[in-house]
Design a protein around this motif. Structure first.
Motif, short mmCIF file in Angstrom:
data_model
loop_
_atom_site.label_atom_id
_atom_site.label_comp_id
_atom_site.label_asym_id
_atom_site.label_seq_id
_atom_site.Cartn_x
_atom_site.Cartn_y
_atom_site.Cartn_z
N THR A 140 10.37 26.71 -12.56
CA THR A 140 9.75 27.31 -13.07
C THR A 140 9.50 27.95 -11.58
N LEU A 141 8.94 28.03 -10.72
CA LEU A 141 8.97 28.43 -9.04
C LEU A 141 10.12 27.81 -7.73
N LEU A 142 10.68 26.72 -8.33
CA LEU A 142 11.80 26.26 -7.63
C LEU A 142 12.53 27.13 -7.90
N ASP A 143 13.51 27.70 -9.51
CA ASP A 143 14.41 28.08 -9.87
C ASP A 143 14.74 29.62 -9.63
N ALA A 144 12.82 30.48 -9.25
CA ALA A 144 13.02 32.27 -9.18
C ALA A 144 13.43 32.07 -7.92
N PRO A 145 14.25 33.25 -7.89
CA PRO A 145 14.73 33.91 -6.33
C PRO A 145 13.56 34.01 -5.33
N PRO A 146 14.04 33.60 -4.06
CA PRO A 146 13.22 33.83 -3.25
C PRO A 146 12.92 35.33 -2.66
N PRO A 147 11.87 35.39 -2.01
CA PRO A 147 10.99 36.97 -2.41
C PRO A 147 11.18 37.84 -1.48
#
Length: 154
Positions: A140-147
């Motif tokens: 989930t963290l890796l798939d999230a777009p970068p902030p």
């Protein structure tokens, strides 16, 4: 020692620990972590019937294309990878493993898998529910777009 470590700090510490373990595990094969990521990924794609370009391998590993090019040149120089021009696109370079590259990849992958299993032991092993939850959270963290970049003005 931090009393209440942040998620970012813990991810960084785990990545650092994993990197050091990988370095030690891969040293007998003459590989770095980055070289292994290219070699292992190429091995997996090849076993699935593919012959990726350097660009496709870059996309698959998440590594910068220029960095992948340098890694591939080193692996080629070590007799593990063969580069050929794509017959349908003269700008593209297709990659294959040499017989020596297959042997190196298989040995290194076996060692890394053993290491991964050992890393998961405190969570009940690689097939435990706790390990599956950790993998899901990390995915989930890796798939999230970068902030957004905090240094940039909106």
């Amino acid at each position: 020692m931090k009393k209440n470590p942040t998620a970012g700090y813990l991810v960084w510490r785990l990545a650092t620990k994993w990197g050091a373990l990988l370095d030690r595990a891969l040293a007998p094969y003459g590989l770095t972590q980055a070289q292994f990521s290219v070699l292992g990924t190429l091995y997996g794609v090849t076993r699935a019937g593919g012959q990726p370009s350097q660009r496709e391998l870059s996309d698959h590993t998440g590594l910068d294309p220029v960095f992948v090019s340098k890694l591939v040149r080193t692996l080629e120089g070590n007799g593990l990878v063969r580069r050929t021009t794509d017959p349908s696109d003269s700008r593209a370079v297709r990659l294959t493993l040499t017989d020596r590259g297959v042997e190196a990849a298989e040995s290194a992958i076996d060692r890394v898998m053993t290491l991964q299993n050992q890393l998961a032991e405190p969570l009940g092993g690689p097939d435990s529910e706790q390990t599956r939850q950790l993998v899901a959270t990390l995915t989930t963290l890796l798939d999230a777009p970068p902030p957004p970049d905090p240094g940039r003005n909106p």
